[in-house]
Scaffold this motif. Structure first.
Motif, mmCIF file in Angstrom:
data_model
loop_
_atom_site.group_PDB
_atom_site.id
_atom_site.type_symbol
_atom_site.label_atom_id
_atom_site.label_comp_id
_atom_site.label_asym_id
_atom_site.label_seq_id
_atom_site.Cartn_x
_atom_site.Cartn_y
_atom_site.Cartn_z
ATOM 1 N N ASN A 130 0.837 -1.201 0.000
ATOM 2 C CA ASN A 130 0.000 0.000 0.000
ATOM 3 C C ASN A 130 0.874 1.254 0.000
ATOM 4 O OD1 ASN A 130 -2.656 -1.145 0.071
ATOM 5 N ND2 ASN A 130 -2.303 -1.688 2.214
ATOM 6 N N ARG A 131 1.624 1.427 1.086
ATOM 7 C CA ARG A 131 2.537 2.564 1.227
ATOM 8 C C ARG A 131 3.855 2.061 1.800
ATOM 9 N NH1 ARG A 131 0.916 8.171 1.559
ATOM 10 N NH2 ARG A 131 -0.962 8.402 0.302
ATOM 11 N N LEU A 132 4.922 2.784 1.498
ATOM 12 C CA LEU A 132 6.268 2.351 1.845
ATOM 13 C C LEU A 132 7.005 3.479 2.561
ATOM 14 C CD1 LEU A 132 8.588 0.214 1.414
ATOM 15 C CD2 LEU A 132 9.066 1.395 -0.759
ATOM 16 N N VAL A 133 7.585 3.161 3.720
ATOM 17 C CA VAL A 133 8.413 4.119 4.453
ATOM 18 C C VAL A 133 9.846 3.582 4.482
ATOM 19 C CG1 VAL A 133 8.839 5.303 6.642
ATOM 20 C CG2 VAL A 133 6.487 4.882 5.884
ATOM 21 N N LEU A 134 10.782 4.347 3.936
ATOM 22 C CA LEU A 134 12.194 3.970 3.908
ATOM 23 C C LEU A 134 12.927 4.865 4.897
ATOM 24 C CD1 LEU A 134 12.601 3.546 0.038
ATOM 25 C CD2 LEU A 134 11.957 1.835 1.763
ATOM 26 N N ASN A 135 13.203 4.326 6.070
ATOM 27 C CA ASN A 135 13.766 5.072 7.183
ATOM 28 C C ASN A 135 15.280 4.862 7.233
ATOM 29 O OD1 ASN A 135 13.276 4.970 10.823
ATOM 30 N ND2 ASN A 135 14.204 6.513 9.535
ATOM 31 N N GLY A 136 16.030 5.866 6.752
ATOM 32 C CA GLY A 136 17.482 5.736 6.683
ATOM 33 C C GLY A 136 17.861 4.880 5.490
ATOM 34 N N PHE A 137 17.914 5.490 4.292
ATOM 35 C CA PHE A 137 18.146 4.699 3.081
ATOM 36 C C PHE A 137 19.582 4.868 2.604
ATOM 37 C CE2 PHE A 137 17.893 3.281 -1.264
ATOM 38 C CZ PHE A 137 17.074 2.162 -1.142
ATOM 39 N N PRO A 138 20.317 3.749 2.409
ATOM 40 C CA PRO A 138 21.749 3.822 2.086
ATOM 41 C C PRO A 138 22.058 3.960 0.608
ATOM 42 C CG PRO A 138 21.117 1.548 2.459
ATOM 43 C CD PRO A 138 19.879 2.373 2.712
ATOM 44 N N LEU A 139 21.669 5.082 0.016
ATOM 45 C CA LEU A 139 22.078 5.377 -1.356
ATOM 46 C C LEU A 139 23.466 6.012 -1.265
ATOM 47 C CD1 LEU A 139 20.916 5.219 -4.274
ATOM 48 C CD2 LEU A 139 20.386 7.647 -4.039
ATOM 49 N N LEU A 140 24.490 5.166 -1.265
ATOM 50 C CA LEU A 140 25.807 5.564 -0.816
ATOM 51 C C LEU A 140 26.706 6.082 -1.938
ATOM 52 C CD1 LEU A 140 26.521 2.496 1.504
ATOM 53 C CD2 LEU A 140 25.519 4.704 2.144
ATOM 54 N N SER A 141 27.523 7.067 -1.591
ATOM 55 C CA SER A 141 28.615 7.489 -2.464
ATOM 56 C C SER A 141 29.743 6.463 -2.334
ATOM 57 C CB SER A 141 29.121 8.864 -2.036
ATOM 58 O OG SER A 141 29.723 8.785 -0.745
ATOM 59 N N GLN A 142 30.741 6.550 -3.207
ATOM 60 C CA GLN A 142 31.866 5.622 -3.136
ATOM 61 C C GLN A 142 32.596 5.771 -1.803
ATOM 62 O OE1 GLN A 142 32.500 3.076 -5.093
ATOM 63 N NE2 GLN A 142 34.162 2.489 -3.710
ATOM 64 N N ALA A 143 32.770 6.991 -1.351
ATOM 65 C CA ALA A 143 33.450 7.212 -0.068
ATOM 66 C C ALA A 143 32.650 6.593 1.080
ATOM 67 C CB ALA A 143 33.651 8.708 0.166
ATOM 68 N N GLU A 144 31.331 6.715 1.023
ATOM 69 C CA GLU A 144 30.489 6.117 2.069
ATOM 70 C C GLU A 144 30.536 4.594 2.010
ATOM 71 O OE1 GLU A 144 27.099 9.628 2.523
ATOM 72 O OE2 GLU A 144 26.951 8.152 0.895
ATOM 73 N N ARG A 145 30.543 4.037 0.802
ATOM 74 C CA ARG A 145 30.666 2.578 0.676
ATOM 75 C C ARG A 145 31.944 2.094 1.348
ATOM 76 N NH1 ARG A 145 27.320 0.241 -3.404
ATOM 77 N NH2 ARG A 145 26.273 1.819 -4.678
ATOM 78 N N GLU A 146 33.037 2.787 1.086
ATOM 79 C CA GLU A 146 34.317 2.391 1.670
ATOM 80 C C GLU A 146 34.294 2.530 3.185
ATOM 81 O OE1 GLU A 146 37.110 4.844 -0.376
ATOM 82 O OE2 GLU A 146 36.861 3.782 -2.299
#
Length: 277
Positions: A130-146
């Motif tokens: 029905n509805r979706l809540v994404l609380n803290g979503f890790p769409l990461l930069s390369q630096a964040e991935r590392e």
């Protein structure tokens, strides 16, 4: 908090069958108004379990939701996923939870790893959400991935002097910038150690996933939800900016990635406001 003493609905526990074996879950609802409740599935972060939502489940139930929070495969008290499991297999706890609720469609709220699983499921099976809540979503930069790849939640080889326990403690503190509640740090360190052999295996999949592609495929009403003190604040805002005309946005002030425990009343208010629209 004791929900019985507060007069709030009580959390019950049980098991259901899923693609990965037995799935342990927590459920909370107002029994007398069962026919009028709205089904809701909560998905926890790594390396924890459905205990993450114990402070908010009674309030969600009191707001008219029939709430189920499963332990992901290999987390909490659920059977582990087989070697080589992908994110879709970890997300198979969602249809198992729908079976517990006795429905084919529900709202989904996911936090961190749980947010990724919720998004993966909703992209593949929008008719079930029905509805979706994404609380803290890790769409990461390369630096964040590392950066996140340096966190190790896996098994700690036991040492005679107990130093492996200190490693787990220090890792929890380092991976929770802005923490303020030492009792909460202790509780979640112990919980991570409980299933340390398997409750880290979804984390590398999240780090390596093409989440841009997943977000582009979402067709259900979606809220990007974060708080200014959490480590995924920037990445959640980045995710919302991908589709600003489609993704709603909400944030709380302060806190860490343990915001569900730190600000339960405010967290419930944001979630229920969006799901009730």
């Amino acid at each position: 908090m004791d929900s019985i003493n507060l007069g709030l609905p009580v959390i019950r526990r049980g098991y259901c069958e899923g693609r990965t074996g037995q799935v342990h879950y927590r459920r909370c609802r107002v029994e007398a108004s069962r026919a009028r409740t709205r089904p809701l599935v909560l998905l926890h972060q790594s390396p924890l379990s459905s205990t993450q939502f114990e402070r908010v489940m009674p309030a969600l139930a009191a707001n008219g939701f029939d709430v189920v929070a499963p332990d992901m495969p290999g987390f909490g008290m659920s059977d582990a996923a087989p070697e080589g499991a992908d994110l879709e297999l970890f997300a198979s706890v969602i249809p198992a939870a729908l079976g517990v609720l006795g429905c084919t469609r529900a709202d989904i709220v996911g936090h961190h790893t749980g947010a990724v699983l919720g998004a993966v499921f909703a992209a593949e099976q929008p008719q079930a959400v029905n509805r979706l809540v994404l609380n803290g979503f890790p769409l990461l930069s390369q630096a964040e991935r590392e950066h996140f790849a340096t966190f190790y939640f896996g098994p700690k080889e036991p040492k005679p002097d107990g130093s492996h326990l200190l490693v787990a403690w220090e890792n929890r503190l380092r991976s929770t910038p802005g923490w303020t509640d030492i009792a909460l740090m202790h509780r979640y360190t112990v919980e991570a150690l409980h299933r340390g052999g398997t409750n880290w295996k979804a984390f590398p999949l999240v780090i390596d996933a093409d989440l841009h592609e997943v977000l582009q495929r979402l067709r259900v009403p979606t809220l990007m939800f974060t708080n200014t003190g959490e480590d995924l604040y920037d990445s959640t805002r980045r995710a919302q900016a991908m589709r600003p005309d489609f993704f709603a946005y909400a944030e709380l002030t302060g806190g860490s990635h343990d915001i569900v425990d730190e600000q339960p009343d405010a967290w419930v208010r944001v979630v229920t406001d969006f799901l009730s629209n």
